[in-house]
Design an enzyme around this catalytic site. Structure first.
Site, PDB file in Angstrom:
ATOM      1  N   THR A  65       3.961  -1.481   3.484  1.00  0.00           N
ATOM      2  CA  THR A  65       5.391  -1.961   3.364  1.00  0.00           C
ATOM      3  C   THR A  65       5.972  -0.856   2.159  1.00  0.00           C
ATOM      4  O   THR A  65       5.482  -0.402   1.450  1.00  0.00           O
ATOM      5  CB  THR A  65       5.260  -3.134   2.554  1.00  0.00           C
ATOM      6  OG1 THR A  65       6.580  -3.677   2.288  1.00  0.00           O
ATOM      7  CG2 THR A  65       4.452  -3.370   0.936  1.00  0.00           C
ATOM      8  N   GLN A  89       4.672  -3.666  13.077  1.00  0.00           N
ATOM      9  CA  GLN A  89       3.617  -4.688  12.741  1.00  0.00           C
ATOM     10  C   GLN A  89       4.358  -6.034  12.224  1.00  0.00           C
ATOM     11  O   GLN A  89       5.333  -6.045  11.681  1.00  0.00           O
ATOM     12  CB  GLN A  89       2.974  -4.236  11.519  1.00  0.00           C
ATOM     13  CG  GLN A  89       1.778  -5.118  11.169  1.00  0.00           C
ATOM     14  CD  GLN A  89       1.073  -4.750   9.543  1.00  0.00           C
ATOM     15  OE1 GLN A  89       1.644  -4.970   8.554  1.00  0.00           O
ATOM     16  NE2 GLN A  89      -0.362  -4.723   9.930  1.00  0.00           N
ATOM     17  N   TYR A  94      -2.312 -13.397   5.041  1.00  0.00           N
ATOM     18  CA  TYR A  94      -0.962 -13.799   5.262  1.00  0.00           C
ATOM     19  C   TYR A  94      -1.222 -14.938   6.506  1.00  0.00           C
ATOM     20  O   TYR A  94      -2.406 -15.256   6.690  1.00  0.00           O
ATOM     21  CB  TYR A  94      -0.091 -12.722   5.665  1.00  0.00           C
ATOM     22  CG  TYR A  94       0.173 -11.775   4.559  1.00  0.00           C
ATOM     23  CD1 TYR A  94       0.567 -12.365   3.291  1.00  0.00           C
ATOM     24  CD2 TYR A  94      -0.251 -10.537   4.561  1.00  0.00           C
ATOM     25  CE1 TYR A  94       0.983 -11.586   2.407  1.00  0.00           C
ATOM     26  CE2 TYR A  94      -0.193  -9.550   3.519  1.00  0.00           C
ATOM     27  CZ  TYR A  94       0.474  -9.845   2.386  1.00  0.00           C
ATOM     28  OH  TYR A  94       0.660  -9.234   1.341  1.00  0.00           O
TER      29      TYR A  94
HETATM   30  C1  LIG Z   1       1.922   0.467  -0.834  1.00  0.00           C
HETATM   31  C2  LIG Z   1       1.069   0.019   0.138  1.00  0.00           C
HETATM   32  C3  LIG Z   1       1.413  -1.137   1.150  1.00  0.00           C
HETATM   33  C4  LIG Z   1       0.648  -1.943   2.079  1.00  0.00           C
HETATM   34  N1  LIG Z   1       1.471  -2.595   2.978  1.00  0.00           N
HETATM   35  C5  LIG Z   1       0.779  -3.208   3.968  1.00  0.00           C
HETATM   36  C6  LIG Z   1       1.389  -3.692   5.094  1.00  0.00           C
HETATM   37  O1  LIG Z   1       2.452  -3.931   5.022  1.00  0.00           O
HETATM   38  N2  LIG Z   1       0.777  -4.405   6.154  1.00  0.00           N
HETATM   39  C7  LIG Z   1      -0.665  -3.930   6.283  1.00  0.00           C
HETATM   40  O2  LIG Z   1      -1.430  -4.661   7.054  1.00  0.00           O
HETATM   41  N3  LIG Z   1      -1.386  -3.357   5.100  1.00  0.00           N
HETATM   42  C8  LIG Z   1      -0.886  -2.862   4.301  1.00  0.00           C
HETATM   43  N4  LIG Z   1      -1.350  -2.128   3.134  1.00  0.00           N
HETATM   44  C9  LIG Z   1      -2.754  -1.723   3.562  1.00  0.00           C
HETATM   45  C10 LIG Z   1      -3.059  -0.468   4.205  1.00  0.00           C
HETATM   46  O3  LIG Z   1      -2.544  -0.670   5.366  1.00  0.00           O
HETATM   47  C11 LIG Z   1      -4.363   0.219   4.252  1.00  0.00           C
HETATM   48  O4  LIG Z   1      -5.487  -0.970   4.853  1.00  0.00           O
HETATM   49  C12 LIG Z   1      -4.996   0.136   2.598  1.00  0.00           C
HETATM   50  O5  LIG Z   1      -4.050   0.979   1.884  1.00  0.00           O
HETATM   51  C13 LIG Z   1      -6.295   0.929   2.604  1.00  0.00           C
HETATM   52  O6  LIG Z   1      -6.157   2.363   3.126  1.00  0.00           O
HETATM   53  P1  LIG Z   1      -5.864   3.652   2.259  1.00  0.00           P
HETATM   54  O7  LIG Z   1      -6.953   3.530   1.293  1.00  0.00           O
HETATM   55  O8  LIG Z   1      -5.746   4.664   3.169  1.00  0.00           O
HETATM   56  O9  LIG Z   1      -4.667   3.525   1.461  1.00  0.00           O
HETATM   57  C14 LIG Z   1      -0.356  -1.407   2.186  1.00  0.00           C
HETATM   58  C15 LIG Z   1      -0.939  -0.503   1.334  1.00  0.00           C
HETATM   59  C16 LIG Z   1      -0.339   0.065   0.500  1.00  0.00           C
HETATM   60  C17 LIG Z   1      -1.138   0.959  -0.476  1.00  0.00           C
END
Ligand SMILES: Cc1cc2nc3c(=O)[nH]c(=O)nc-3n(C[C@H](O)[C@H](O)[C@H](O)COP(=O)(O)O)c2cc1C
Length: 367
Positions: A26, A100, A172
């Site tokens: 997001t 998404q 969710y």
């Molecule tokens: C700022 C932010 C916003 C996120 N928004 C969503 C989202 O809208 N939908 C979702 O499925 N996951 C969301 N996530 C989770 C990420 O898709 C991901 O699974 C998580 O950050 C772990 O990966 P990373 O360690 O590479 O950041 C969000 C994560 C972050 C950091």
């Protein structure tokens, strides 16, 4: 083990040029009513073109499902022009754009919903500070929400996206129907494990039918899920393996695990022998591609994920370094940017809301 630079073709024909995907994140940058802003387009444009696919921030399919301010909307045709700009911005240099689709259920509040009470499968508040008690949905409303996911899919097709991902993760609404914590219904939509899966069954069947009947070419449908909950009762890995086995036989194009760290092990004693991702991969048994995610920081991590998954999704590392993917594909891990200062914020097009989240999650990387 798959090579990071190797392409992948999904069941519905869409081909990714490599195995790297931007995880859905997001931006908290949309207008108050969910319309895409130019700042948001800049955020995507900066990070696209190198990865195989870019999954957008969660986009709300129903007014009553808005999760937070600054969230993308897809619940009305008036969003199509903005979403078309977003899809076009992502689709540079053969990167594919996946929208998404989301409904917040009980994980929102009446302030975000401008006075309305949040809705959920049952009137049970989430176990988090200041959580509001939601109103239990009546059956007509459940059908209406399922319809809104289908309509959102039609809008994604019209806007020029290459696919949609159903956000069945991170507590969710879709997950709330599967969870024995949030779903205490005694009708067809709740109770036994089989009944708690009905919403997901109908959702996946409905959305994939919309795609297949629309005549659109090479448009894919993915499904994201979280493997476990910590509440009691809550989703356990055994429940998730049941769900994954069922989803793997559906006309979906991929499954996407949601985890904070790809190395995570289960909290259940019966599944301690190996990381969760290995149990998921074994259950899918080649029926669908799996996306692994969680704390991938460099090429070595991404390759490790591809030992048990078909694609690697990267979130925060690409927020910090928009050219992370090309560096990894070029085997230049040492060039990856790992630190941020507040002066970098404008250049990186990261909003206040997300910057605060990064600070909280990775204080060691922020100076
Ligand atoms: C700022 C932010 C916003 C996120 N928004 C969503 C989202 O809208 N939908 C979702 O499925 N996951 C969301 N996530 C989770 C990420 O898709 C991901 O699974 C998580 O950050 C772990 O990966 P990373 O360690 O590479 O950041 C969000 C994560 C972050 C950091």
């Amino acid at each position: 083990m798959s090579n990071l630079a190797e392409g992948l073709t999904f069941k519905r024909g869409l081909r990714l040029k490599n195995r790297l995907v931007v995880a859905p994140m997001t931006t908290k940058m949309s207008f108050f009513d969910g319309i895409v802003t130019n700042d948001e387009i800049d955020y995507y444009a900066l990070r696209t073109g190198e990865v195989g696919a870019f999954i957008t921030a969660a986009a709300n399919v129903h007014k009553g499902g808005k999760g937070w301010d600054g969230e993308l909307g897809v619940y009305d045709d008036r969003f199509i022009p903005g979403l078309s700009k977003l899809a076009a911005a992502i689709k540079k240099n053969h990167t594919k754009a996946i929208l998404q689709l989301f409904h917040g259920g009980r994980m929102t509040d009446s302030k975000v919903l401008q006075g309305a009470q949040p809705v959920a499968p049952s009137a049970i508040a989430a176990e988090r500070p200041a959580a509001e008690t939601p109103r239990a949905l009546v059956e007509e409303e459940i059908i209406e929400i399922l319809e809104s996911f289908k309509q959102a899919t039609e809008r994604a097709i019209k806007a020029g996206f290459d696919g949609v991902e159903l956000h069945g993760a991170n507590t969710y609404l879709i997950q709330q129907f599967f969870s024995p914590h949030s779903n205490r219904r005694t009708d067809d939509w709740g109770g036994s494990l089989e009944k708690r899966v009905k919403f997901i069954d109908d959702l996946v069947d409905g959305v994939t039918a919309v795609v297949d009947q629309s005549g659109v070419k090479d448009f894919i449908v993915g499904y994201r899920f979280s493997p476990e909950e910590y509440e009691n009762p809550g989703i356990r890995l055994s429940d998730t393996l049941f769900l994954v086995d069922r989803l793997a036989d559906k006309p979906l194009d991929y499954l996407h695990l949601s985890m904070s760290n790809y190395r995570n092990h289960s909290v259940s004693d019966e599944f301690k022998a190996k990381p969760i991702i290995e149990y998921i991969n074994e259950t899918i048994n080649g029926r669908l591609p799996l996306i692994g995610v969680g704390d991938i920081r460099n090429g070595q991590d991404a390759k490790e994920v591809l030992a048990t998954a078909d694609l690697a999704a990267i979130g925060r590392a690409i927020l910090i370094d928009p050219h992370w993917a090309q560096k990894v594909l070029d085997d230049q891990d040492h060039l990856i940017r790992t630190e941020l200062s507040h002066y970098d914020r404008d250049e990186l097009h990261i909003s206040n809301g997300v910057w605060g989240f990064l600070e909280g999650m990775m204080p060691e990387r922020l100076k």
